[in-house]
Write a protein that holds these residues in place. Structure first.
Motif, PDB file in Angstrom:
ATOM      1  N   LYS A  98     -57.113 -18.831-120.572  1.00  0.00           N
ATOM      2  CA  LYS A  98     -58.435 -19.125-121.620  1.00  0.00           C
ATOM      3  C   LYS A  98     -57.139 -18.673-122.917  1.00  0.00           C
ATOM      4  O   LYS A  98     -56.934 -19.464-123.853  1.00  0.00           O
ATOM      5  CB  LYS A  98     -59.377 -17.951-122.490  1.00  0.00           C
ATOM      6  CG  LYS A  98     -59.435 -18.194-123.943  1.00  0.00           C
ATOM      7  CD  LYS A  98     -60.440 -17.012-124.284  1.00  0.00           C
ATOM      8  CE  LYS A  98     -60.737 -17.413-125.504  1.00  0.00           C
ATOM      9  NZ  LYS A  98     -62.173 -16.072-126.669  1.00  0.00           N
ATOM     10  N   ALA A  99     -55.772 -17.944-122.793  1.00  0.00           N
ATOM     11  CA  ALA A  99     -54.876 -17.826-124.003  1.00  0.00           C
ATOM     12  C   ALA A  99     -53.655 -18.933-123.851  1.00  0.00           C
ATOM     13  O   ALA A  99     -53.559 -19.895-124.526  1.00  0.00           O
ATOM     14  CB  ALA A  99     -54.534 -16.447-123.369  1.00  0.00           C
ATOM     15  N   LYS A 100     -53.822 -19.620-122.399  1.00  0.00           N
ATOM     16  CA  LYS A 100     -52.887 -20.654-122.198  1.00  0.00           C
ATOM     17  C   LYS A 100     -53.708 -22.255-122.424  1.00  0.00           C
ATOM     18  O   LYS A 100     -53.062 -22.801-123.243  1.00  0.00           O
ATOM     19  CB  LYS A 100     -52.797 -20.886-120.505  1.00  0.00           C
ATOM     20  CG  LYS A 100     -51.847 -19.697-120.320  1.00  0.00           C
ATOM     21  CD  LYS A 100     -51.420 -20.118-118.395  1.00  0.00           C
ATOM     22  CE  LYS A 100     -50.735 -19.331-118.009  1.00  0.00           C
ATOM     23  NZ  LYS A 100     -50.465 -19.546-116.165  1.00  0.00           N
ATOM     24  N   SER A 101     -55.181 -22.212-122.681  1.00  0.00           N
ATOM     25  CA  SER A 101     -56.125 -23.167-123.042  1.00  0.00           C
ATOM     26  C   SER A 101     -55.447 -23.066-124.983  1.00  0.00           C
ATOM     27  O   SER A 101     -55.072 -24.311-125.397  1.00  0.00           O
ATOM     28  CB  SER A 101     -56.407 -22.816-122.487  1.00  0.00           C
ATOM     29  OG  SER A 101     -57.749 -24.094-123.892  1.00  0.00           O
ATOM     30  N   GLN A 102     -55.867 -22.624-125.300  1.00  0.00           N
ATOM     31  CA  GLN A 102     -55.467 -22.070-126.423  1.00  0.00           C
ATOM     32  C   GLN A 102     -54.081 -21.940-127.377  1.00  0.00           C
ATOM     33  O   GLN A 102     -53.715 -23.141-128.220  1.00  0.00           O
ATOM     34  CB  GLN A 102     -55.928 -20.477-127.293  1.00  0.00           C
ATOM     35  CG  GLN A 102     -56.146 -20.581-128.704  1.00  0.00           C
ATOM     36  CD  GLN A 102     -56.150 -19.402-128.932  1.00  0.00           C
ATOM     37  OE1 GLN A 102     -55.873 -18.161-128.014  1.00  0.00           O
ATOM     38  NE2 GLN A 102     -56.249 -18.797-131.147  1.00  0.00           N
ATOM     39  N   VAL A 103     -53.095 -22.180-126.675  1.00  0.00           N
ATOM     40  CA  VAL A 103     -52.246 -22.506-127.013  1.00  0.00           C
ATOM     41  C   VAL A 103     -51.680 -23.519-126.903  1.00  0.00           C
ATOM     42  O   VAL A 103     -50.881 -24.418-127.491  1.00  0.00           O
ATOM     43  CB  VAL A 103     -50.864 -21.845-125.912  1.00  0.00           C
ATOM     44  CG1 VAL A 103     -49.262 -22.117-126.635  1.00  0.00           C
ATOM     45  CG2 VAL A 103     -50.990 -19.753-126.408  1.00  0.00           C
ATOM     46  N   ARG A 104     -52.038 -24.651-125.784  1.00  0.00           N
ATOM     47  CA  ARG A 104     -52.031 -25.885-125.522  1.00  0.00           C
ATOM     48  C   ARG A 104     -52.784 -26.540-127.083  1.00  0.00           C
ATOM     49  O   ARG A 104     -51.996 -27.354-126.696  1.00  0.00           O
ATOM     50  CB  ARG A 104     -52.037 -26.670-123.643  1.00  0.00           C
ATOM     51  CG  ARG A 104     -52.016 -26.195-122.972  1.00  0.00           C
ATOM     52  CD  ARG A 104     -51.985 -26.422-121.709  1.00  0.00           C
ATOM     53  NE  ARG A 104     -53.286 -26.285-120.665  1.00  0.00           N
ATOM     54  CZ  ARG A 104     -53.375 -24.931-120.391  1.00  0.00           C
ATOM     55  NH1 ARG A 104     -51.881 -25.190-119.451  1.00  0.00           N
ATOM     56  NH2 ARG A 104     -54.318 -24.665-119.290  1.00  0.00           N
ATOM     57  N   THR A 105     -54.245 -26.072-127.474  1.00  0.00           N
ATOM     58  CA  THR A 105     -54.688 -26.967-128.044  1.00  0.00           C
ATOM     59  C   THR A 105     -54.048 -26.562-129.443  1.00  0.00           C
ATOM     60  O   THR A 105     -53.292 -27.362-130.097  1.00  0.00           O
ATOM     61  CB  THR A 105     -55.979 -26.202-127.985  1.00  0.00           C
ATOM     62  OG1 THR A 105     -56.755 -25.900-126.704  1.00  0.00           O
ATOM     63  CG2 THR A 105     -56.449 -27.641-129.719  1.00  0.00           C
ATOM     64  N   LEU A 106     -53.165 -25.625-129.544  1.00  0.00           N
ATOM     65  CA  LEU A 106     -52.171 -25.619-130.588  1.00  0.00           C
ATOM     66  C   LEU A 106     -50.931 -26.910-130.911  1.00  0.00           C
ATOM     67  O   LEU A 106     -50.858 -27.242-131.528  1.00  0.00           O
ATOM     68  CB  LEU A 106     -52.217 -24.006-130.809  1.00  0.00           C
ATOM     69  CG  LEU A 106     -53.254 -23.681-131.489  1.00  0.00           C
ATOM     70  CD1 LEU A 106     -52.957 -22.099-131.215  1.00  0.00           C
ATOM     71  CD2 LEU A 106     -53.665 -23.484-133.129  1.00  0.00           C
ATOM     72  N   LEU A 107     -49.963 -26.519-129.982  1.00  0.00           N
ATOM     73  CA  LEU A 107     -49.232 -27.421-129.876  1.00  0.00           C
ATOM     74  C   LEU A 107     -49.670 -29.124-129.898  1.00  0.00           C
ATOM     75  O   LEU A 107     -48.528 -29.609-130.034  1.00  0.00           O
ATOM     76  CB  LEU A 107     -48.190 -27.195-128.091  1.00  0.00           C
ATOM     77  CG  LEU A 107     -47.970 -25.508-127.578  1.00  0.00           C
ATOM     78  CD1 LEU A 107     -47.579 -25.922-126.103  1.00  0.00           C
ATOM     79  CD2 LEU A 107     -46.611 -25.104-129.456  1.00  0.00           C
ATOM     80  N   LYS A 108     -50.622 -29.007-129.343  1.00  0.00           N
ATOM     81  CA  LYS A 108     -51.010 -30.579-129.229  1.00  0.00           C
ATOM     82  C   LYS A 108     -51.157 -30.550-130.814  1.00  0.00           C
ATOM     83  O   LYS A 108     -50.739 -31.873-131.641  1.00  0.00           O
ATOM     84  CB  LYS A 108     -52.755 -31.017-128.458  1.00  0.00           C
ATOM     85  CG  LYS A 108     -52.194 -30.930-126.733  1.00  0.00           C
ATOM     86  CD  LYS A 108     -53.027 -31.538-126.460  1.00  0.00           C
ATOM     87  CE  LYS A 108     -53.260 -31.291-124.831  1.00  0.00           C
ATOM     88  NZ  LYS A 108     -54.510 -31.219-124.117  1.00  0.00           N
ATOM     89  N   SER A 109     -51.969 -29.515-130.961  1.00  0.00           N
ATOM     90  CA  SER A 109     -51.905 -29.819-132.945  1.00  0.00           C
ATOM     91  C   SER A 109     -50.809 -30.339-134.206  1.00  0.00           C
ATOM     92  O   SER A 109     -50.798 -31.101-134.524  1.00  0.00           O
ATOM     93  CB  SER A 109     -53.003 -29.095-133.653  1.00  0.00           C
ATOM     94  OG  SER A 109     -52.083 -28.046-133.357  1.00  0.00           O
ATOM     95  N   VAL A 110     -49.714 -29.638-133.736  1.00  0.00           N
ATOM     96  CA  VAL A 110     -48.967 -29.761-133.422  1.00  0.00           C
ATOM     97  C   VAL A 110     -48.153 -30.662-133.906  1.00  0.00           C
ATOM     98  O   VAL A 110     -47.313 -31.666-134.510  1.00  0.00           O
ATOM     99  CB  VAL A 110     -47.874 -28.505-133.059  1.00  0.00           C
ATOM    100  CG1 VAL A 110     -46.655 -28.509-134.487  1.00  0.00           C
ATOM    101  CG2 VAL A 110     -48.364 -26.617-133.824  1.00  0.00           C
ATOM    102  N   ARG A 111     -47.818 -31.099-132.496  1.00  0.00           N
ATOM    103  CA  ARG A 111     -47.441 -32.751-131.919  1.00  0.00           C
ATOM    104  C   ARG A 111     -48.472 -33.500-132.633  1.00  0.00           C
ATOM    105  O   ARG A 111     -47.302 -35.285-133.666  1.00  0.00           O
ATOM    106  CB  ARG A 111     -47.310 -32.622-130.941  1.00  0.00           C
ATOM    107  CG  ARG A 111     -46.436 -31.207-129.620  1.00  0.00           C
ATOM    108  CD  ARG A 111     -46.318 -32.474-128.477  1.00  0.00           C
ATOM    109  NE  ARG A 111     -45.022 -31.083-127.605  1.00  0.00           N
ATOM    110  CZ  ARG A 111     -46.195 -30.611-126.806  1.00  0.00           C
ATOM    111  NH1 ARG A 111     -47.311 -30.018-126.381  1.00  0.00           N
ATOM    112  NH2 ARG A 111     -45.709 -29.493-126.344  1.00  0.00           N
ATOM    113  N   GLY A 112     -49.533 -33.829-133.106  1.00  0.00           N
ATOM    114  CA  GLY A 112     -50.063 -35.132-133.685  1.00  0.00           C
ATOM    115  C   GLY A 112     -49.873 -34.854-135.128  1.00  0.00           C
ATOM    116  O   GLY A 112     -49.756 -36.621-135.401  1.00  0.00           O
ATOM    117  N   ALA A 113     -49.678 -33.504-135.489  1.00  0.00           N
ATOM    118  CA  ALA A 113     -49.084 -33.775-137.298  1.00  0.00           C
ATOM    119  C   ALA A 113     -47.758 -34.176-137.123  1.00  0.00           C
ATOM    120  O   ALA A 113     -47.665 -34.293-138.534  1.00  0.00           O
ATOM    121  CB  ALA A 113     -50.050 -32.418-137.811  1.00  0.00           C
ATOM    122  N   ILE A 114     -47.110 -33.830-136.097  1.00  0.00           N
ATOM    123  CA  ILE A 114     -45.381 -34.659-136.616  1.00  0.00           C
ATOM    124  C   ILE A 114     -45.780 -36.047-136.530  1.00  0.00           C
ATOM    125  O   ILE A 114     -44.905 -37.090-136.909  1.00  0.00           O
ATOM    126  CB  ILE A 114     -44.480 -34.440-135.329  1.00  0.00           C
ATOM    127  CG1 ILE A 114     -44.619 -32.247-135.871  1.00  0.00           C
ATOM    128  CG2 ILE A 114     -43.308 -34.294-135.170  1.00  0.00           C
ATOM    129  CD1 ILE A 114     -44.003 -32.351-134.477  1.00  0.00           C
TER     130      ILE A 114
END
Length: 82
Positions: free
Chosen positions: A17-33
């Motif tokens: 669950k923790a890893k999945s949440q982290v991956r989702t947040l990383l994707k959102s940051v990369r998407g914003a960039i």
């Protein structure tokens, strides 16, 4: 052995669950960039860093891996904003 197996299942679920949440947040940051929204990327970087460090402190990911991810993300956000 049965108790250890039960504990391992709980830990695995928690870590996944923790890893999945982290991956989702990383994707959102990369998407914003990629979209060029530097202000949004900067805000999302904060929440992603918090999640990464928390996951590292709980043992879901290694501390060095978390630090490396935070560093690379921060570098990318900085490059996008300048």
């Amino acid at each position: 052995a049965e108790k250890r197996a039960r504990q391992a299942l709980k830990r695995r679920a928690r870590n996944r669950k923790a890893k999945s949440q982290v991956r989702t947040l990383l994707k959102s940051v990369r998407g914003a960039i990629e979209s060029g929204d530097s202000e949004s990327a900067r805000q999302k970087l904060g929440s992603a860093e918090r999640a990464l460090r928390k996951a590292a402190s709980k043992g879901a990911i290694k501390k060095t891996t978390a630090s490396r991810s935070v560093s690379r993300l921060a570098k990318a956000v900085h490059r996008a904003s300048s």
